[in-house]
Motif scaffolding. Structure first.
Motif, PDB file in Angstrom:
ATOM      1  N   LYS A  72      43.089  50.140  43.762  1.00  0.00           N
ATOM      2  CA  LYS A  72      43.930  51.182  43.484  1.00  0.00           C
ATOM      3  C   LYS A  72      43.389  52.375  44.548  1.00  0.00           C
ATOM      4  O   LYS A  72      44.434  53.122  45.085  1.00  0.00           O
ATOM      5  N   TRP A  73      42.451  52.788  44.481  1.00  0.00           N
ATOM      6  CA  TRP A  73      41.591  53.898  45.182  1.00  0.00           C
ATOM      7  C   TRP A  73      42.087  53.475  46.618  1.00  0.00           C
ATOM      8  O   TRP A  73      42.507  54.312  47.495  1.00  0.00           O
ATOM      9  N   ALA A  74      41.689  52.277  47.164  1.00  0.00           N
ATOM     10  CA  ALA A  74      42.088  51.795  48.386  1.00  0.00           C
ATOM     11  C   ALA A  74      43.638  52.040  49.079  1.00  0.00           C
ATOM     12  O   ALA A  74      43.965  52.533  49.821  1.00  0.00           O
ATOM     13  N   GLU A  75      44.377  51.563  47.877  1.00  0.00           N
ATOM     14  CA  GLU A  75      45.828  51.676  48.104  1.00  0.00           C
ATOM     15  C   GLU A  75      46.413  52.920  48.059  1.00  0.00           C
ATOM     16  O   GLU A  75      47.139  53.185  49.101  1.00  0.00           O
ATOM     17  N   THR A  76      45.935  53.829  47.167  1.00  0.00           N
ATOM     18  CA  THR A  76      46.382  55.230  47.335  1.00  0.00           C
ATOM     19  C   THR A  76      45.697  56.001  48.495  1.00  0.00           C
ATOM     20  O   THR A  76      46.809  56.978  48.971  1.00  0.00           O
ATOM     21  N   ALA A  77      44.535  55.615  48.888  1.00  0.00           N
ATOM     22  CA  ALA A  77      43.918  56.476  50.095  1.00  0.00           C
ATOM     23  C   ALA A  77      44.707  56.118  51.195  1.00  0.00           C
ATOM     24  O   ALA A  77      44.935  56.929  52.063  1.00  0.00           O
ATOM     25  N   SER A  78      45.184  54.934  51.181  1.00  0.00           N
ATOM     26  CA  SER A  78      45.611  54.383  52.537  1.00  0.00           C
ATOM     27  C   SER A  78      47.048  54.995  52.641  1.00  0.00           C
ATOM     28  O   SER A  78      47.501  55.540  53.550  1.00  0.00           O
ATOM     29  N   GLU A  79      47.632  55.085  51.366  1.00  0.00           N
ATOM     30  CA  GLU A  79      49.065  55.988  51.415  1.00  0.00           C
ATOM     31  C   GLU A  79      48.859  57.577  51.696  1.00  0.00           C
ATOM     32  O   GLU A  79      49.706  58.035  52.814  1.00  0.00           O
ATOM     33  N   ARG A  80      48.013  57.944  51.449  1.00  0.00           N
ATOM     34  CA  ARG A  80      47.880  59.347  51.930  1.00  0.00           C
ATOM     35  C   ARG A  80      47.492  59.467  53.357  1.00  0.00           C
ATOM     36  O   ARG A  80      47.853  60.434  54.046  1.00  0.00           O
ATOM     37  N   GLU A  81      46.664  58.741  53.989  1.00  0.00           N
ATOM     38  CA  GLU A  81      46.124  58.263  55.262  1.00  0.00           C
ATOM     39  C   GLU A  81      47.485  58.332  55.884  1.00  0.00           C
ATOM     40  O   GLU A  81      47.545  59.054  57.118  1.00  0.00           O
ATOM     41  N   ALA A  82      48.282  57.385  55.633  1.00  0.00           N
ATOM     42  CA  ALA A  82      49.487  57.086  56.343  1.00  0.00           C
ATOM     43  C   ALA A  82      50.529  58.349  56.481  1.00  0.00           C
ATOM     44  O   ALA A  82      51.086  58.783  57.325  1.00  0.00           O
ATOM     45  N   GLN A  83      50.445  59.048  55.211  1.00  0.00           N
ATOM     46  CA  GLN A  83      51.361  60.182  55.237  1.00  0.00           C
ATOM     47  C   GLN A  83      50.844  61.408  56.061  1.00  0.00           C
ATOM     48  O   GLN A  83      51.731  62.085  56.714  1.00  0.00           O
ATOM     49  N   LEU A  84      49.641  61.697  55.904  1.00  0.00           N
ATOM     50  CA  LEU A  84      49.003  62.600  56.836  1.00  0.00           C
ATOM     51  C   LEU A  84      49.341  62.383  58.443  1.00  0.00           C
ATOM     52  O   LEU A  84      49.341  63.251  59.321  1.00  0.00           O
ATOM     53  N   SER A  85      49.057  60.982  58.725  1.00  0.00           N
ATOM     54  CA  SER A  85      49.180  60.742  60.068  1.00  0.00           C
ATOM     55  C   SER A  85      50.818  60.924  60.420  1.00  0.00           C
ATOM     56  O   SER A  85      50.944  61.519  61.700  1.00  0.00           O
ATOM     57  N   LEU A  86      51.834  60.703  59.509  1.00  0.00           N
ATOM     58  CA  LEU A  86      53.125  60.871  59.837  1.00  0.00           C
ATOM     59  C   LEU A  86      53.381  62.608  59.854  1.00  0.00           C
ATOM     60  O   LEU A  86      54.133  62.746  60.895  1.00  0.00           O
ATOM     61  N   ILE A  87      52.894  63.236  59.055  1.00  0.00           N
ATOM     62  CA  ILE A  87      52.740  64.856  59.329  1.00  0.00           C
ATOM     63  C   ILE A  87      52.379  65.330  60.404  1.00  0.00           C
ATOM     64  O   ILE A  87      53.091  66.109  61.214  1.00  0.00           O
ATOM     65  N   GLU A  88      51.172  64.750  61.002  1.00  0.00           N
ATOM     66  CA  GLU A  88      50.805  65.422  62.249  1.00  0.00           C
ATOM     67  C   GLU A  88      51.629  64.988  63.484  1.00  0.00           C
ATOM     68  O   GLU A  88      51.959  65.721  64.380  1.00  0.00           O
ATOM     69  N   GLU A  89      52.326  63.734  63.441  1.00  0.00           N
ATOM     70  CA  GLU A  89      53.199  63.288  64.521  1.00  0.00           C
ATOM     71  C   GLU A  89      54.758  64.207  64.283  1.00  0.00           C
ATOM     72  O   GLU A  89      55.057  64.508  65.221  1.00  0.00           O
ATOM     73  N   GLU A  90      55.106  64.297  63.210  1.00  0.00           N
ATOM     74  CA  GLU A  90      56.158  65.182  63.190  1.00  0.00           C
ATOM     75  C   GLU A  90      55.835  66.644  63.561  1.00  0.00           C
ATOM     76  O   GLU A  90      56.893  67.275  64.219  1.00  0.00           O
ATOM     77  N   ARG A  91      55.081  67.139  63.220  1.00  0.00           N
ATOM     78  CA  ARG A  91      54.250  68.451  63.501  1.00  0.00           C
ATOM     79  C   ARG A  91      54.485  68.641  65.330  1.00  0.00           C
ATOM     80  O   ARG A  91      54.987  69.612  65.548  1.00  0.00           O
ATOM     81  N   LEU A  92      54.023  67.560  65.899  1.00  0.00           N
ATOM     82  CA  LEU A  92      54.016  67.667  67.203  1.00  0.00           C
ATOM     83  C   LEU A  92      55.415  67.452  67.747  1.00  0.00           C
ATOM     84  O   LEU A  92      55.528  68.168  68.822  1.00  0.00           O
ATOM     85  N   GLU A  93      56.055  66.668  67.331  1.00  0.00           N
ATOM     86  CA  GLU A  93      57.507  66.271  67.649  1.00  0.00           C
ATOM     87  C   GLU A  93      58.334  67.627  67.467  1.00  0.00           C
ATOM     88  O   GLU A  93      59.075  68.107  68.684  1.00  0.00           O
ATOM     89  N   ILE A  94      58.269  68.244  66.397  1.00  0.00           N
ATOM     90  CA  ILE A  94      58.781  69.710  66.361  1.00  0.00           C
ATOM     91  C   ILE A  94      58.593  70.812  67.220  1.00  0.00           C
ATOM     92  O   ILE A  94      59.404  71.425  67.743  1.00  0.00           O
ATOM     93  N   LYS A  95      56.944  70.661  67.624  1.00  0.00           N
ATOM     94  CA  LYS A  95      56.665  71.751  68.402  1.00  0.00           C
ATOM     95  C   LYS A  95      57.169  71.420  70.068  1.00  0.00           C
ATOM     96  O   LYS A  95      57.443  72.238  70.947  1.00  0.00           O
ATOM     97  N   VAL A 146      50.555  62.670  48.874  1.00  0.00           N
ATOM     98  CA  VAL A 146      49.440  62.338  47.817  1.00  0.00           C
ATOM     99  C   VAL A 146      48.195  63.090  48.307  1.00  0.00           C
ATOM    100  O   VAL A 146      47.670  63.289  49.063  1.00  0.00           O
ATOM    101  N   SER A 147      47.714  63.527  46.954  1.00  0.00           N
ATOM    102  CA  SER A 147      46.643  64.595  47.190  1.00  0.00           C
ATOM    103  C   SER A 147      45.114  63.762  46.806  1.00  0.00           C
ATOM    104  O   SER A 147      45.317  62.699  46.122  1.00  0.00           O
TER     105      SER A 147
END
Length: 234
Positions: A72-95, A146-147
């Motif tokens: 469960k730790w690995a699953e939730t941590a992977s979800e958080r990492e994927a979200q953070l990656s998408l956030i960074e991509e969207e931030r760059l695209e908006i800029k 996910v925090s």
């Protein structure tokens, strides 16, 4: 009571009121019940004595608890990492290309059925207020990230639920003599699986009969196969 304690209590109340958490805990408890009962019946089929059964059950509970919590730790941590990656991509695209991102959000609300003028007004307001949040929700369905606290809570909740489930057949095995405990283990497993299936079905708004039948079939198959392996392989 200080503010930190109040915040923690409020968060715990939300967690215990969350149907998704209830369903996850019930499923983890189911896994603990079925896996531990299967191991115990396998050892019982092989002719193990009380001490061996108790040791096998405790080992199964501890290893399963850490495995379930770790998964469960690995699953939730992977979800958080994927979200953070998408956030960074969207931030760059908006800029880099804010107009393109504006048009994407505009098309999203048009496809939702809003009139063109209203869709443009909504898009303009959202892009002005929080363009990143608007893009994450519309493109990726991310409403909240996910925090690290969520990761810890999810893994601990899964591990504890698994251990609670696993303790049911284990306690029956420890407290009841070997010549009568097989039937009691199976009875305890059946009753506990009925209870956890009811909780899971209600939390997930699923059909109770199907959930219960599915769970009992899996349990019967697991326990029966384990017993036969112990009986005829050793």
């Amino acid at each position: 009571m200080n503010h930190i304690a109040v915040a923690w209590l409020a968060r715990l109340r939300l967690l215990f009121a969350d149907p998704g958490a209830h369903r996850a805990w019930a499923l983890a408890a189911n896994d603990g019940i079925i896996a531990t009962a299967g191991i115990l019946e396998g050892f019982a089929g092989a002719g193990a004595d009380d001490a061996t059964l108790a040791l096998a059950g405790m080992a199964a509970m501890v290893s399963g608890m850490f495995t379930a919590g770790g998964a469960k730790w690995a699953e939730t941590a992977s979800e958080r990492e994927a979200q953070l990656s998408l956030i960074e991509e969207e931030r760059l695209e908006i800029k880099r290309q804010p107009d393109v991102e504006f048009d994407e959000l505009l098309d999203y609300y048009k496809q939702k059925g809003l009139p063109a003028d209203l869709a443009r007004e909504v898009t303009a307001q959202l892009m002005k207020r929080s363009p990143l949040k608007a893009q994450l929700e519309s493109e990726h369905g991310i409403i909240s990230v996910v925090s690290r606290r969520d990761i810890v809570q999810a893994s601990l909740g899964t591990a504890i639920s698994y251990a609670i489930g696993a303790s049911i057949p284990l306690l029956v095995t420890i407290m009841v003599p070997i010549h009568v405990d097989t039937g009691l283990v199976l009875a305890a497993v059946a009753v506990s699986l009925v209870l956890t299936s009811i909780l899971a079905a209600r939390a997930g708004r699923q059909d109770l009969n199907r959930t219960l039948l599915r769970t009992l079939v899996i349990a019967a198959g697991t326990v029966g196969a384990s017993y036969l392996v112990g009986k005829f392989a050793f």
